[in-house]
Design a protein around this motif. Structure first.
Motif: not given
Length: 748
Positions: A91-97, A148-163
């Protein structure tokens, strides 16, 4: 021979973990470690539970089922844990790529669309498993909504090419639950045992996800990733560094606002003016062509000066009196352009004419918008002249979604959507602030937009303070409602089990009193603390069966020997139970002595003094059974009852609307008896009791509805969803639609 399902179904490692950002990799490792520890505890608990269930099984087949389940879990638990870990890694690899995440977001269809040959489940079993998973996911998403809402936003911030959102975040309950379900495919379990396993997963792992999310959020905050998530949006996350939260929020809102081209609006108005008076009136009631007046034309500057004079004469609204609507904008313009001695009214320039009518149409919409409380409509209407002056000064006002005047109107509307008509305005801080803001704008605005910025910041500061407090209260309200629902469910389950066991039994009075007055409370407590699949619940319900058996006279030597054998253990279990329900030692000893003497009398040669009788009416009512409370047939119903029965017939459409209504949605409820309107928002859904909890703008509980009752309210029109979108955009969108309708009718 080894089956395909025995193999670990982890995703192939076709890429190094270095592709995952360092912070995400650290969160992955920490979270996986916590989850695997909970999973280890889960399997140990299931091992004990299956053993206990097998020892209490009523039949050999049931006993074999639990023994086989226990053996299957013991043999393959390490494979399940490895597969679960592999699913998280994938799952983590999937959002990273930036890979497609459809496999992660298939919802309830995930299991249904799987290769059913790899599952030893029939279609009904698959459905039952899907329902269990969906229930876990829904409950966890509600309980962990904020983190969860805050975690989604922070993950989104770290992944510039993926929402990143709840559909692809590998830490979301939806993904976690489906990772576990996929990992459990290798277990050859009967559906009954599989559901028990999922319930234990819910109790021992899913219920702990909040701590996992909190740990992840804290790690990201310490690393400097969005310490404050307010106003974050991916497209502008790198902009406006050092500005206030409100400035960031405003920039975000301006992207979402609709731009209305003034030239296009003017062309549409030109087309309207070419229609007959009847058509114009139907499209724009009270439309006035001020540029066609026969008198001299007033320049833009002179018009602004005349408006300023009237604006500064506006007095504050009277205290302790019902707020009246401001004078209609068209009436104000009529008075400005009127000449003495019946001379022709002065005219205005065509662009100014268009602005006047557009602003008037905007305020017509505001005063007819049921989403706004009437008192707030009146307050916003007091800004007619300042807003008209802004638009006359700057014809691009309609194009600028970020204009502070537009933002202020939107903020007032959004902040007051929960303002209740029953509130006393003079005692309400929000209402007093909005009143103050509108009055100060009328007194001070003189073609300088800075006052709108200042008042917007003042309102926003107040909103931030009150929202923080109301969010805390709302959270406590939800927790209290959840606790009440769990208690209610536990009591209903305890009453149901006890009634089923005692319904056909005739018992000595002291024993039936003990079961319905004391042991019922222990069942409630056991269900609350441990659940209905726990050893504690099973033991508590088994004691009822054992005591019923012991309360019957047994003449054969084998039964008498069994009675003498189980009696000490039975009394000891009762003693322990009385301690758990906080009975005093004296009361517990007295109860046990009465039970023991009653049992001894039953098993003695002289049983004449023991009164045996079925449940009394009061005892049945204590167990939730009211005689004659069953449904009436259609023929037996009165006319009123038949009307109520028809009224409760719900369509599937409204049940689905109730189920799909997003949390935090605002609604207006009308009391069918008094007609009183209550504004509140959906704060939480309690899955265990199928209950919807609504709170007011302060976070306190306003209403509580069962899902079907809420759907019935919507179908009957008693519950109306309120729109919270930008007021200015909704109003001007309505204006544009009306003008475009003229174009469509002209083309026909």
């Amino acid at each position: 021979m080894k089956k395909d399902s025995d193999h670990i179904q982890a995703a192939p490692d076709n890429s190094s973990s270095a592709e995952i950002p360092v912070l995400l990799r650290q969160i992955k490792d920490n979270s996986t470690s916590i989850l695997l520890a909970h999973l280890e505890n889960l399997f140990s608990s299931c091992d004990d539970l299956f053993f206990d269930l097998s020892s209490r099984a009523a039949t050999n087949s049931e006993q074999n089922l639990y023994f086989e389940s226990m053996r299957e879990v013991r043999l393959k638990k390490h494979g399940v844990m490895a597969s679960f870990k592999g699913e998280i890694e994938a799952g983590f690899h999937q959002i990273a790529t930036s890979a497609k995440t459809s496999a992660l977001s298939s919802g309830l269809n995930t299991m249904a669309n799987s290769d059913h040959n790899s599952l030893s489940l029939v279609q009904n079993d698959i459905l039952e498993q899907d329902v269990a998973i969906a229930s876990m996911v829904s409950k966890a998403q509600v309980n962990c909504q904020e983190s969860l809402y805050h975690l989604n936003l922070r993950f989104d911030y770290l992944m510039p090419n993926t929402t990143i959102n709840d559909q692809n975040n590998p830490m979301d309950p939806q993904q976690i639950c489906h990772y576990f379900a996929d990992a459990c495919k290798m277990l050859d379990l009967n559906i009954k045992a599989r559901i028990i396993l999922f319930k234990q997963f819910d109790r021992l792992l899913v219920s702990k996800l909040a701590t996992v999310y909190s740990s992840a959020n804290n790690l990201l905050i310490e690393a400097g990733v969005l310490p404050n998530t307010r106003g974050y949006a991916k497209n502008n996350a790198q902009q406006n560094q050092g500005q206030s939260d409100r400035a960031t929020s405003t920039a975000t809102n301006s992207q979402q606002s609709v731009e209305f081209d003034f030239a296009e609006l003017s062309n549409l108005l030109t087309s309207v003016r070419q229609q007959s008076p009847e058509i114009i009136e139907s499209l724009i009631p009270n439309y006035t062509a001020y540029s066609s007046n026969a008198g001299p034309t007033v320049s833009n500057n002179d018009l602004l000066q005349l408006l300023t004079t009237i604006q500064q004469s506006i007095v504050p609204p009277p205290v302790n009196q019902e707020l009246q609507l401001a004078e209609n904008l068209r009436q104000v313009i009529d008075s400005i352009l009127a000449e003495a001695d019946d001379a022709p009214a002065k005219a205005v320039q065509q662009p100014d004419d268009d602005v006047i009518n557009l602003v008037a149409m905007f305020f017509d919409f505001v005063l007819d918008d049921s989403n706004l409380p009437m008192a707030v409509q009146a307050l916003i209407s007091r800004l007619q002249i300042p807003i008209l002056k802004v638009a006359l000064n700057d014809k691009t006002f309609f194009n600028k979604g970020s204009h502070p005047a537009r933002q202020l109107i939107n903020a007032i509307a959004e902040a007051s959507i929960g303002w209740d008509e029953s509130t006393q305005p003079q005692r309400d801080r929000l209402f007093s602030l909005i009143t103050k803001i509108t009055q100060e704008i009328n007194e001070e605005y003189n073609n300088n937009d800075q006052i709108f910025i200042d008042k917007l910041n003042e309102l926003d500061k107040f909103i931030q303070q009150t929202e923080h407090k109301s969010a805390l209260i709302e959270k406590r309200t939800g927790q209290a409602a959840e606790g009440q629902a769990r208690t209610k469910l536990a009591r209903m389950m305890a009453q149901k089990v006890m009634f089923e066991k005692l319904e056909a039994a005739a018992l000595p009075e002291k024993i039936s009193e003990f079961l319905t007055e004391h042991w019922l409370n222990l069942l409630v407590m056991s269900h609350l603390k441990h659940g209905d699949e726990s050893p504690e619940w099973i033991d508590a319900t088994q004691l009822v069966d054992d005591l019923i058996w012991a309360s019957h006279a047994h003449n054969d030597s084998k039964s008498q020997a069994r009675y003498q054998k189980i009696k000490p253990d039975l009394l000891n279990r009762i003693s322990e139970g009385m301690t758990q329900i906080a009975a005093t030692r004296e009361a517990a000893d007295e109860t046990i002595a009465n039970l023991e003497s009653t049992l001894d009398e039953l098993h003695s040669s002289d049983q004449s003094d023991v009164i045996i009788r079925p449940l009394s009416t009061s005892q049945a009512e204590t167990l939730g059974h009211i005689p004659g409370s069953g449904s009436k047939s259609w023929q037996d119903m009165t006319g009123v009852e038949r009307q109520q029965a028809r009224y409760k017939q719900l369509t599937y459409e409204y049940i689905r609307k109730a189920e799909q209504l997003p949390i935090q949605t605002w609604l207006s409820f009308e009391d069918p008896k008094t007609g009183k309107l209550t504004r509140c928002k959906l704060a939480s859904r309690i899955e265990s009791s199928d209950t919807y909890v609504f709170v007011n703008r302060f976070g306190f509980k306003a209403l509580e509805r069962q899902r079907k009752d809420f759907a019935c309210d919507m179908q009957a029109g008693r519950a109306t969803i309120l729109e919270k979108g930008n007021l200015f955009d909704r109003a001007m969108g309505n204006v544009l639609d009306r003008l475009n309708n003229n174009q469509s009718s002209s083309a026909v």
